[in-house]
Scaffold this active site. Structure first.
Site, PDB file in Angstrom:
ATOM      1  N   ARG A  33     118.823  42.416  21.416  1.00 31.36           N
ATOM      2  CA  ARG A  33     117.823  41.338  21.289  1.00 31.36           C
ATOM      3  C   ARG A  33     117.751  40.461  22.540  1.00 31.36           C
ATOM      4  NH1 ARG A  33     115.869  39.914  15.999  1.00 31.36           N
ATOM      5  NH2 ARG A  33     115.531  41.903  14.984  1.00 31.36           N
ATOM      6  N   ARG A  46     104.958  34.890  23.650  1.00 34.04           N
ATOM      7  CA  ARG A  46     104.825  35.132  22.212  1.00 34.04           C
ATOM      8  C   ARG A  46     103.687  34.302  21.633  1.00 34.04           C
ATOM      9  NH1 ARG A  46     104.523  35.575  17.551  1.00 34.04           N
ATOM     10  NH2 ARG A  46     106.113  35.750  15.926  1.00 34.04           N
ATOM     11  N   ASP A  83     109.671  47.050  17.777  1.00 34.51           N
ATOM     12  CA  ASP A  83     110.469  46.771  16.590  1.00 34.51           C
ATOM     13  C   ASP A  83     110.704  48.073  15.834  1.00 34.51           C
ATOM     14  OD1 ASP A  83     111.477  44.192  15.071  1.00 34.51           O
ATOM     15  OD2 ASP A  83     110.897  45.668  13.562  1.00 34.51           O
ATOM     16  N   TYR A 159     114.036  48.376   4.429  1.00 39.66           N
ATOM     17  CA  TYR A 159     112.875  47.476   4.521  1.00 39.66           C
ATOM     18  C   TYR A 159     111.657  48.070   3.811  1.00 39.66           C
ATOM     19  CZ  TYR A 159     115.512  44.797   7.956  1.00 39.66           C
ATOM     20  OH  TYR A 159     116.461  44.035   8.577  1.00 39.66           O
TER      21      TYR A 159
HETATM   22  O1  CP3 Z   1     116.614  43.992  21.669  1.00 46.17           O
HETATM   23  C1  CP3 Z   1     115.525  43.720  22.211  1.00 46.17           C
HETATM   24  O2  CP3 Z   1     115.376  42.777  22.988  1.00 46.17           O
HETATM   25  C2  CP3 Z   1     114.353  44.664  21.957  1.00 46.17           C
HETATM   26  C3  CP3 Z   1     113.476  44.347  20.888  1.00 46.17           C
HETATM   27  C4  CP3 Z   1     113.894  44.479  19.432  1.00 46.17           C
HETATM   28  C5  CP3 Z   1     113.320  43.656  18.429  1.00 46.17           C
HETATM   29  N1  CP3 Z   1     113.750  44.112  17.207  1.00 46.17           N
HETATM   30  C6  CP3 Z   1     112.396  42.544  18.669  1.00 46.17           C
HETATM   31  C7  CP3 Z   1     112.232  41.515  17.624  1.00 46.17           C
HETATM   32  C8  CP3 Z   1     114.733  45.381  18.795  1.00 46.17           C
HETATM   33  C9  CP3 Z   1     115.638  46.444  19.404  1.00 46.17           C
HETATM   34  C10 CP3 Z   1     114.619  45.149  17.384  1.00 46.17           C
HETATM   35  C11 CP3 Z   1     115.324  45.943  16.363  1.00 46.17           C
HETATM   36  C12 CP3 Z   1     115.269  45.521  14.963  1.00 46.17           C
HETATM   37  N2  CP3 Z   1     114.211  44.989  14.270  1.00 46.17           N
HETATM   38  C13 CP3 Z   1     116.335  45.702  14.049  1.00 46.17           C
HETATM   39  C14 CP3 Z   1     117.658  46.352  14.360  1.00 46.17           C
HETATM   40  C15 CP3 Z   1     118.545  45.484  15.160  1.00 46.17           C
HETATM   41  C16 CP3 Z   1     119.034  44.241  14.489  1.00 46.17           C
HETATM   42  O3  CP3 Z   1     118.790  43.167  15.020  1.00 46.17           O
HETATM   43  O4  CP3 Z   1     119.688  44.372  13.446  1.00 46.17           O
HETATM   44  C17 CP3 Z   1     115.907  45.205  12.804  1.00 46.17           C
HETATM   45  C18 CP3 Z   1     116.720  45.173  11.529  1.00 46.17           C
HETATM   46  C19 CP3 Z   1     114.561  44.767  12.952  1.00 46.17           C
HETATM   47  C20 CP3 Z   1     113.657  44.234  11.892  1.00 46.17           C
HETATM   48  C21 CP3 Z   1     113.256  42.839  12.171  1.00 46.17           C
HETATM   49  N3  CP3 Z   1     112.463  42.451  13.230  1.00 46.17           N
HETATM   50  C22 CP3 Z   1     113.600  41.673  11.438  1.00 46.17           C
HETATM   51  C23 CP3 Z   1     114.481  41.639  10.198  1.00 46.17           C
HETATM   52  C24 CP3 Z   1     112.996  40.598  12.080  1.00 46.17           C
HETATM   53  C25 CP3 Z   1     112.983  39.153  11.634  1.00 46.17           C
HETATM   54  C26 CP3 Z   1     114.255  38.452  11.969  1.00 46.17           C
HETATM   55  C27 CP3 Z   1     114.124  37.716  13.259  1.00 46.17           C
HETATM   56  O5  CP3 Z   1     115.054  37.803  14.089  1.00 46.17           O
HETATM   57  O6  CP3 Z   1     113.122  37.025  13.424  1.00 46.17           O
HETATM   58  C28 CP3 Z   1     112.314  41.091  13.221  1.00 46.17           C
HETATM   59  C29 CP3 Z   1     111.532  40.315  14.202  1.00 46.17           C
HETATM   60  C30 CP3 Z   1     111.832  40.508  15.657  1.00 46.17           C
HETATM   61  N4  CP3 Z   1     112.043  41.710  16.284  1.00 46.17           N
HETATM   62  C31 CP3 Z   1     111.885  39.481  16.633  1.00 46.17           C
HETATM   63  C32 CP3 Z   1     112.131  40.110  17.871  1.00 46.17           C
HETATM   64  C33 CP3 Z   1     112.222  39.453  19.219  1.00 46.17           C
HETATM   65  C34 CP3 Z   1     111.630  38.009  16.375  1.00 46.17           C
HETATM   66  C35 CP3 Z   1     110.168  37.809  16.123  1.00 46.17           C
HETATM   67  C36 CP3 Z   1     109.571  36.630  16.865  1.00 46.17           C
HETATM   68  O7  CP3 Z   1     109.520  36.626  18.098  1.00 46.17           O
HETATM   69  O8  CP3 Z   1     109.112  35.718  16.178  1.00 46.17           O
END
Ligand code: CP3
Length: 350
Positions: A33, A46, A83, A159
């Site tokens: 992340r 964003r 994602d 999910y």
């Molecule tokens: O790592 C990186 O920088 C690359 C981008 C990346 C994102 N999601 C961007 C993201 C990666 C590799 C993921 C993987 C991901 N997504 C996982 C597996 C890794 C982990 O963290 O466990 C999972 C379970 C998801 C599903 C997901 N996406 C959830 C549950 C959420 C909401 C929770 C949160 O942190 O907000 C997301 C949103 C998400 N994916 C964000 C980002 C930067 C935040 C959204 C925003 O910018 O508002």
């Protein structure tokens, strides 16, 4: 051969060298992340992009946020900004990210809903993601690797079935116990979809990939074997039929010593650990077989100061003698101060 000579002969990206099982004197560093809300430049893009998914499918902006942490911190790898839930989207499910909330999908409750899934992913829909990969690749220097990724079938299924993030992944576990045949069909569909998706990322320029199995840790040994290890092994086998030698980092979060069977049976090139795993055991039992990745507690990074330095030093001291990719044990928390990331990197790089 001297490290420098070998690097000039076979490529100079330290992270890829480690995936070839060659220890680097200074371990390559990236953070799960690493592109995200703790960065003001991410929050600015964003806001401009609209919804989170709009950002994922805008290759110009997605490439920009992928590169932001690399520019700011000089990480040894960029990870594609996208994602794991674009795969259900490309299989025809509705997926949304509300402002400040987790994901929302239409829950996939039974075999009937399964019938509505596409047979294979809509590659047309994913073209912008592949364009992001190509754009990032073109912008990276000769030292920085490009990591693609997907979610593991089990984690993505949690999910898809629940329609949202859950505390214990109860809905997917219940589905799997009650109706294993249909759950197996869902997992198989995700195996094929993930394989195709990863092949697409490699073809676009990804140099290695990580498979995120964030929720692997809720399964008992038999379920872990069936819903995590076997599908991951199939993905890696199918991927390597099309991309020979493809390098894959597996991240089965929270599975404890079950990671052993995962390391032995999936075919991963390296394995990532969360921070709860005993580092001495990682070094003695795993690192002699495979490169390892991890595993600073993201909360120690949030805390900073002496706690962070202790954690960083322990990773370096215990895991630094073998092939190591320095990383967190899970994603960086949005409230983490940038200065703490800088301190961590300074400590790793000396
Ligand atoms: O790592 C990186 O920088 C690359 C981008 C990346 C994102 N999601 C961007 C993201 C990666 C590799 C993921 C993987 C991901 N997504 C996982 C597996 C890794 C982990 O963290 O466990 C999972 C379970 C998801 C599903 C997901 N996406 C959830 C549950 C959420 C909401 C929770 C949160 O942190 O907000 C997301 C949103 C998400 N994916 C964000 C980002 C930067 C935040 C959204 C925003 O910018 O508002």
């Amino acid at each position: 051969m001297e490290e420098a000579a070998r690097n000039s002969a076979t490529g100079t990206k330290p992270l890829l060298r480690v995936l070839e099982r060659e220890r680097q004197k200074i371990p390559p560093v990236w953070m799960m992340r690493q592109a995200g809300r703790y960065l003001p430049e991410y929050r600015a893009v964003r806001e401009k992009a609209g919804s989170f998914l709009d950002l994922c499918f805008n290759s110009k902006l997605a490439a920009e946020v992928t590169l932001q942490p690399v520019r700011r911190f000089g990480f040894d790898a960029a990870i594609l900004f996208s994602d794991i839930l674009v795969v259900p989207l490309a299989l025809g499910r509705k997926v949304e990210f509300g402002a400040g909330e987790g994901p929302r999908l239409e829950p996939l409750a039974d075999g009937e809903a399964l019938a509505a899934l596409r047979e294979s992913i809509d590659q047309e829909m994913l073209v912008p993601v592949y364009e992001t990969v190509a754009k990032v690749k073109a912008a990276l220097d000769s030292k920085t690797a490009l990591i693609g990724f997907c979610g593991a079938p089990w984690t993505v299924a949690t999910y898809m079935v629940a329609g949202e993030a859950t505390l214990d992944q109860g809905p997917a576990r219940l589905f799997a116990y009650r109706d294993p045949d249909n759950f197996e069909k869902l997992i198989d569909r995700l195996v094929q979809a993930s394989t195709d998706y990863l092949v697409g990322q490699f073809n676009a320029g990804a140099e290695c990939v990580q498979i995120f199995d964030t929720w692997a840790g809720v399964l008992g040994p038999e379920e872990f074997m069936h819903w995590c290890i076997e599908p991951t092994a199939k993905i890696i086998k199918g991927l390597r039929q099309q991309v020979p030698g493809a390098k894959v980092i597996g991240f089965p979060r929270g599975v404890g010593f079950q990671a052993w069977r995962y390391a032995k049976l999936t075919g991963v090139s390296a394995i990532g650990f969360d921070w709860t795993f005993d580092r001495k055991v990682i070094a003695d039992r795993f690192q002699s077989e495979l490169p390892v990745q991890g595993n600073v507690d993201p909360v120690a990074l949030l805390a900073g100061g002496a706690a962070l330095m202790r954690e960083v030093d322990d990773v370096l001291k215990t895991l630094g003698k073998g092939p190591l990719i320095f990383n967190l044990g899970h994603g960086i928390l949005p409230e983490t101060p940038i200065a703490h990331v800088e301190e961590m990197l300074k400590r790793v790089r000396g």
